[in-house]
Design a protein around this motif. Structure first.
Motif, PDB file in Angstrom:
ATOM      1  N   SER A 215       5.335   9.161  -0.199  1.00 49.02           N
ATOM      2  CA  SER A 215       4.595   8.116  -0.905  1.00 49.02           C
ATOM      3  C   SER A 215       3.717   8.689  -2.023  1.00 49.02           C
ATOM      4  O   SER A 215       2.951   7.974  -2.645  1.00 49.02           O
ATOM      5  N   MET A 218      -0.234   8.166  -2.322  1.00 55.65           N
ATOM      6  CA  MET A 218      -0.752   6.881  -2.795  1.00 55.65           C
ATOM      7  C   MET A 218      -1.266   6.000  -1.664  1.00 55.65           C
ATOM      8  O   MET A 218      -1.863   4.960  -1.910  1.00 55.65           O
ATOM      9  N   LEU A 219      -0.965   6.361  -0.399  1.00 59.40           N
ATOM     10  CA  LEU A 219      -1.305   5.469   0.710  1.00 59.40           C
ATOM     11  C   LEU A 219      -2.422   6.023   1.584  1.00 59.40           C
ATOM     12  O   LEU A 219      -3.178   5.262   2.178  1.00 59.40           O
ATOM     13  N   LEU A 454       7.015  -5.770  -4.851  1.00 60.90           N
ATOM     14  CA  LEU A 454       6.764  -5.513  -3.435  1.00 60.90           C
ATOM     15  C   LEU A 454       6.138  -4.127  -3.230  1.00 60.90           C
ATOM     16  O   LEU A 454       5.219  -3.957  -2.424  1.00 60.90           O
ATOM     17  N   PHE A 455       6.614  -3.136  -3.994  1.00 63.54           N
ATOM     18  CA  PHE A 455       6.001  -1.800  -3.911  1.00 63.54           C
ATOM     19  C   PHE A 455       4.509  -1.881  -4.258  1.00 63.54           C
ATOM     20  O   PHE A 455       3.671  -1.275  -3.592  1.00 63.54           O
ATOM     21  N   ALA A 457       2.576  -4.411  -3.991  1.00 65.69           N
ATOM     22  CA  ALA A 457       1.862  -5.109  -2.908  1.00 65.69           C
ATOM     23  C   ALA A 457       1.655  -4.181  -1.713  1.00 65.69           C
ATOM     24  O   ALA A 457       0.611  -4.213  -1.055  1.00 65.69           O
ATOM     25  N   LEU A 458       2.659  -3.340  -1.429  1.00 67.14           N
ATOM     26  CA  LEU A 458       2.525  -2.384  -0.324  1.00 67.14           C
ATOM     27  C   LEU A 458       1.394  -1.401  -0.607  1.00 67.14           C
ATOM     28  O   LEU A 458       0.604  -1.065   0.272  1.00 67.14           O
ATOM     29  N   LYS A 459       1.349  -0.947  -1.845  1.00 62.74           N
ATOM     30  CA  LYS A 459       0.268  -0.054  -2.259  1.00 62.74           C
ATOM     31  C   LYS A 459      -1.084  -0.731  -1.993  1.00 62.74           C
ATOM     32  O   LYS A 459      -2.002  -0.135  -1.442  1.00 62.74           O
ATOM     33  N   ALA A 461      -1.707  -3.019   0.166  1.00 65.17           N
ATOM     34  CA  ALA A 461      -1.959  -3.175   1.603  1.00 65.17           C
ATOM     35  C   ALA A 461      -2.722  -1.979   2.156  1.00 65.17           C
ATOM     36  O   ALA A 461      -3.476  -2.089   3.114  1.00 65.17           O
ATOM     37  N   PHE A 462      -2.507  -0.810   1.534  1.00 64.83           N
ATOM     38  CA  PHE A 462      -3.179   0.404   1.990  1.00 64.83           C
ATOM     39  C   PHE A 462      -4.402   0.727   1.132  1.00 64.83           C
ATOM     40  O   PHE A 462      -5.284   1.460   1.567  1.00 64.83           O
ATOM     41  N   ASN A 473       4.206   7.036  -9.424  1.00 62.52           N
ATOM     42  CA  ASN A 473       5.249   6.542  -8.517  1.00 62.52           C
ATOM     43  C   ASN A 473       5.793   5.152  -8.821  1.00 62.52           C
ATOM     44  O   ASN A 473       6.984   4.959  -8.968  1.00 62.52           O
ATOM     45  N   ILE A 474       4.916   4.159  -8.911  1.00 58.62           N
ATOM     46  CA  ILE A 474       5.360   2.782  -9.126  1.00 58.62           C
ATOM     47  C   ILE A 474       4.820   2.272 -10.467  1.00 58.62           C
ATOM     48  O   ILE A 474       3.606   2.231 -10.659  1.00 58.62           O
TER      49      ILE A 474
ATOM     50  N   PHE B 137      16.387  -1.745  -1.236  1.00 64.39           N
ATOM     51  CA  PHE B 137      15.612  -0.502  -1.173  1.00 64.39           C
ATOM     52  C   PHE B 137      16.510   0.646  -0.773  1.00 64.39           C
ATOM     53  O   PHE B 137      17.498   0.452  -0.086  1.00 64.39           O
ATOM     54  N   TYR B 148       8.643   3.590  -2.470  1.00 65.25           N
ATOM     55  CA  TYR B 148       8.303   3.760  -1.054  1.00 65.25           C
ATOM     56  C   TYR B 148       9.549   3.568  -0.200  1.00 65.25           C
ATOM     57  O   TYR B 148      10.446   2.803  -0.545  1.00 65.25           O
ATOM     58  N   LEU B 339      -3.917  -2.386   8.931  1.00 64.57           N
ATOM     59  CA  LEU B 339      -2.797  -1.966   8.082  1.00 64.57           C
ATOM     60  C   LEU B 339      -1.511  -2.694   8.474  1.00 64.57           C
ATOM     61  O   LEU B 339      -0.727  -3.105   7.618  1.00 64.57           O
ATOM     62  N   ASN B 342      -1.757  -6.199   7.086  1.00 67.80           N
ATOM     63  CA  ASN B 342      -1.586  -6.174   5.633  1.00 67.80           C
ATOM     64  C   ASN B 342      -0.121  -6.026   5.249  1.00 67.80           C
ATOM     65  O   ASN B 342       0.364  -6.698   4.340  1.00 67.80           O
ATOM     66  N   VAL B 343       0.575  -5.123   5.947  1.00 72.20           N
ATOM     67  CA  VAL B 343       1.981  -4.871   5.612  1.00 72.20           C
ATOM     68  C   VAL B 343       2.834  -6.091   5.976  1.00 72.20           C
ATOM     69  O   VAL B 343       3.705  -6.508   5.209  1.00 72.20           O
ATOM     70  N   VAL B 346       2.600  -8.560   3.261  1.00 71.81           N
ATOM     71  CA  VAL B 346       3.347  -8.232   2.049  1.00 71.81           C
ATOM     72  C   VAL B 346       4.746  -8.830   2.127  1.00 71.81           C
ATOM     73  O   VAL B 346       5.256  -9.396   1.161  1.00 71.81           O
TER      74      VAL B 346
END
Lengths: 501, 362
Positions: A215, A218-219, A454-455, A457-459, A461-462, A473-474, B137, B148, B339, B342-343, B346
């Motif tokens: 990752s 980044m997380l 989505l990437f 948004a995942l970023k 989330a953390f 990265n993104i 993905f 990711y 976490l 949160n995930v 998403v």
């Protein structure tokens, strides 16, 4: 257009001295003075990683010595909304540790202790600043080693390997970093302790370990890892096979796998690469061959004997013009030394080189090699090829002179075309070096807008405020729109007809 | 297949507008696993078939409804296999369910080439998320660090992140030779031996211990298997007997798993040594994965079993039976819990997919 953006992104951003004083002062309330650097003569060594075309002085460098300090630096930066860029040894090839002019560079190099080697459990518990090769050195007396072996293994750290999901010469058989790390303990961007994975073989809930590995920092920030150790094979032998055509060598790779053989290593080098290497390390390569394959077998002596026999039969049937099997460990090391020295050897014959890292399905190797040859003509630049052929991971090296802006522009366009070709044939823009800052535009070619969203948004989330290693990265969707190459699958977005909710 | 995808999207839309949840289901062979099923069932068996298979690439891509047995037969015709030996808890087991549950069989803890969990072999996926967006993905290559690693995250997510429409898996050639050895051995010695052998270059691909008998499967080159048999000793099991032993463990057809009462799965470090039962006289144990997996049949209370697993450095799952309402997977602390939510948000902000299947709260 892509190249212009590349060059634009290399222009260093000026640091705001008032903000710099403010952040350094905040960190110095709990950090010893020698661990917080901000004068440009002190921060200069951190201005780039292995991708030296991109340079930026960090606003502040923090070199923590305890986990408590790491947590506090993160908490402080989070409160002050200061970006944090984690860094290991700085050997990364995609600019993943490129500093931020508004941020703190978090150097983890002082966390360099191997905390425990457990021969029975076959694990090592290490701090993130431990060098990759040091783990295998510490495990050697138990007949064990840590399998992933990126070419920079004498210098690169396990923390960086986790961030990048590093590979190496033997990952076809032994896997990547993601297959060899059991647990990562560290801190969230807020400085809260967190643990992904465990010393058991699985953990409850989502597999955040798999998500965190690769990752690019980044997380979360790694403070400790437990890695898997594996028994060192009793013997290993390598075959050097010569081919009269590069494509024949490429096809031999597919033949090998189709025959049910998984070599411990399977590497391809074309003639320009072998010539560069031979002058440098005298590995004993066949300089008359258009390409050579290095094909390794490891295991018990009887197993290796059997497998080498099968490998030779396949290589001969696939059109190898000459086969040479290493007769001793020193000869084996000599064959590999050439491959491992490929980048520095190429560095000797050209002022600069640009290393690509695309991965493609193996059956497209021949087509890809032809394409690269065409690009050499189109851009008037030479490009020797070294491939991790067994897993389709290409490292074409474009030779250029960075002092000539025109050559740099041609190089970047050449590289962009090759990476886009990788995506077009069903592959990826990066197999093991990471996206970092270098391939951020090509992410827009590899992924559609929805995947990128989505990437992002995942970023979030953390890391809700986007403070950990921002800009790597993104790409933002805005950046992709500017790059003008947003990937639209089969000409239309999926489910264009559906209403969205 | 586009029509089938559209129908799934319609169901998803209808559920979302009515505030209902959807229970994603393949062959239904793992209905017993995870939290109790809730909501309207969305049957995913129709979205089936192998999309591409390239033996020389070691990659197969198939749709979620593809039966595992069909997929494995196709691979076997080219002398290849799914390395992690997924369980078939019934004839209808599908690829989608296999990935969503993330359960691997006896080969999980193999030495060397065959080592690995479900996620270790996932290379890419196509996912329909909670907005009915179809996302891709990963890919079909072994090495890929662009973006990711969402496809590996889906393995073991219990269908809570979306409909896994397609999966690309790394496959491997079948081993040339195999043998199963049996040893009479008590638990403590068996655990010590398994860990010792794991540290040596021996082609151990599976292991089991039950009731004083240790079984070890060797797989690899003929020379390596023969040498290991000579070296380890023990009694060599007949071929058929060996096949049914490992299949019985993989699919839980073995009599140990047929007994009534709750079945617990303890995942612990392999070198954890014998773990004492909270209620010794009514409990039975079967060990796999070189000591890293301990199956318990016990009526002991949930907290006591979880405590035993945690003390050993691992975690416990209430695999079958027992009181499932209170959560079958070990719960997390506040940071990991946040976490996870949160995930989940998403991928599935409206909380449509498999409510309660992973954790009771969502």
């Amino acid at each position: 257009m892509g190249a212009e953006e590349h060059i634009a992104s290399q222009t260093p951003v000026r640091i705001d001295p008032a903000r710099q004083r403010e952040v350094a002062a905040a960190l110095r309330t709990f950090m010893p003075e020698h661990t917080i650097l901000f004068r440009s003569e002190d921060t200069r060594p951190y201005e780039c990683d292995g991708l030296s075309a991109y340079r930026q002085l960090p606003m502040v460098v923090a070199l923590p010595e305890t986990e408590e300090q790491v947590a506090r630096i993160l908490r402080t930066c989070h409160e002050m909304k200061v970006p944090v860029v984690p860094r290991g040894a700085g050997t990364g090839l995609s600019g993943g540790a490129l500093p931020s002019a508004e941020g703190v560079l978090l150097g983890m190099a002082k966390f360099n202790r191997i905390l425990a080697v457990d021969p029975l459990a076959r694990t090592a518990r290490v701090q993130p600043g431990v060098r990759n090769a040091a783990i295998s050195e510490a495990a050697a007396r138990h007949g064990l080693y840590y399998a992933p072996d990126p070419s920079s293994q004498i210098a690169c750290t396990i923390g960086g390997n986790i961030a990048e999901n590093s590979g190496g010469l033997h990952c076809l058989k032994y896997g990547l970093t993601v297959h060899n790390v059991l647990r990562v303990r560290g801190f969230t961007v807020e400085g809260e302790p967190v643990e992904f994975g465990s010393e058991a073989l699985d953990s409850p809930g989502f597999d955040f370990l798999a998500l965190a590995i690769g990752s690019e920092g980044m997380l979360a920030v790694t403070a400790e890892a437990t890695v898997k150790l594996v028994p060192r094979p009793e013997v290993a032998r390598v075959i050097m096979a010569s081919f009269a055509e590069v494509e024949t060598a490429g096809n031999a790779v597919a033949d090998m796998i189709a025959a049910g053989i998984i070599p411990a290593g399977l590497e391809l080098m074309d003639r320009p690469a072998t010539h560069a290497v031979e002058e440098f390390v005298h590995a004993g390569y066949d300089l008359g061959a258009a390409a050579i394959l290095l094909c390794e077998s490891d295991g018990t002596p009887a197993e290796v004997e059997e497998e080498i026999g099968r490998m030779k039969a396949v290589l001969a049937a696939s059109g190898a013009t000459q086969l040479k099997v290493s007769q001793s460990e020193s000869e084996r090391m000599k064959f590999w030394a050439g491959r491992k020295a490929a980048f520095p050897a190429v560095g000797r014959i050209s002022p600069d080189y640009y290393c690509m890292d695309g991965t493609i399905p193996k059956k497209r190797l021949g087509e890809m090699l032809r394409f690269i040859a065409e690009m050499e003509g189109k851009y008037s630049l030479r490009c020797p090829n070294v491939f991790h052929a067994g897993d389709g991971n290409l490292h074409p090296l474009i030779l250029f002179d960075a002092n000539d802006p025109e050559q740099l522009r041609r190089t970047e366009e050449f590289a962009a075309e090759v990476l886009e070709k990788c995506v077009a044939v069903g592959g990826t823009i990066t197999g093991e070096h990471g996206v970092g800052i270098e391939k951020i535009n090509q992410m827009c070619v590899q992924f559609g807008a929805k995947e990128i969203a989505l990437f992002l948004a995942l970023k979030q989330a953390f890391d809700a405020h986007g403070l950990l290693n921002p800009g790597k990265n993104i790409p933002t969707l805005h950046r992709c729109a500017e790059y003008g190459r947003m990937h639209v699958r089969s000409g239309a977005p999926p489910f264009a007809e559906l209403p969205r909710f | 297949m586009q029509g089938v995808q559209s129908a799934y999207a319609d169901s998803l839309r209808a559920a979302a507008s009515a505030g209902r949840s959807l229970c994603l289901r393949g062959g239904g062979t793992k209905d017993f696993y995870g939290g109790p099923m809730q909501g309207e069932t969305l049957d995913l068996r129709e979205y089936a078939g192998v999309v591409s298979y390239e033996p020389s690439e070691l990659v197969v891509t198939a749709r979620c409804g593809t039966r595992l047995s069909e997929l494995e037969a196709e691979l076997a015709s080219r002398n290849q296999m799914i390395p992690f030996e997924p369980p078939h808890f019934g004839t209808g087991s599908t690829l989608g369910g296999c990935i969503a549950a993330g359960l691997a069989g006896p080969r999980r803890a193999a030495n060397g080439l065959y080592y690995g969990a479900v996620r270790d072999y996932v290379l890419g996926c196509t996912l329909m998320d909670g907005r009915a967006d179809v996302l891709r993905f990963g890919g079909q290559v072994m090495k890929n660090v662009a973006g990711y690693d969402v496809s590996r995250l889906l393995a073991g997510s219990m269908g809570t992140l979306g409909i896994i429409l397609e999966v690309s898996l790394k496959v491997l050639p079948m081993p040339v030779a195999r043998a199963t050895l049996r040893f009479a051995m008590e638990e403590e010695e068996a655990l010590a031996k398994l860990n010792e052998w794991g540290g040596r270059p021996l082609p151990v691909s599976a292991s089991s211990w039950f009731d004083g008998v240790l079984c070890v499967r060797l797989e690899g080159a003929a020379a390596a298997v023969d040498a290991a048999c000579m070296h380890l000793g023990g009694e060599r099991a007949g071929e058929q007997e060996a096949l049914s032993h490992w299949a019985g463990l993989r699919d839980h057809a073995d009599p140990f798993f047929a007994q009534p009462g709750p079945l617990w799965r303890l995942s612990v470090p392999s070198n954890a040594g014998p773990i004492a039962f909270p209620d010794a006289n009514r409990s039975r144990q079967l060990i796999e994965w070189g000591g890293a997996l301990r199956w318990w049949r016990t009526e002991a209370n949930t907290q006591a079993v979880r405590q035993a697993a945690s003390s050993a450095g691992g975690h416990a799952t209430l695999f079958r039976g027992g009181d499932r309402g209170a959560g079958v997977f070990q719960a997390h602390g506040p940071v990991m819990e946040r976490l996870h939510r949160n995930v989940k948000n998403v991928f599935d902000p409206a909380g449509i997919f498999n409510r309660g299947r992973l954790y009771p709260q969502w």
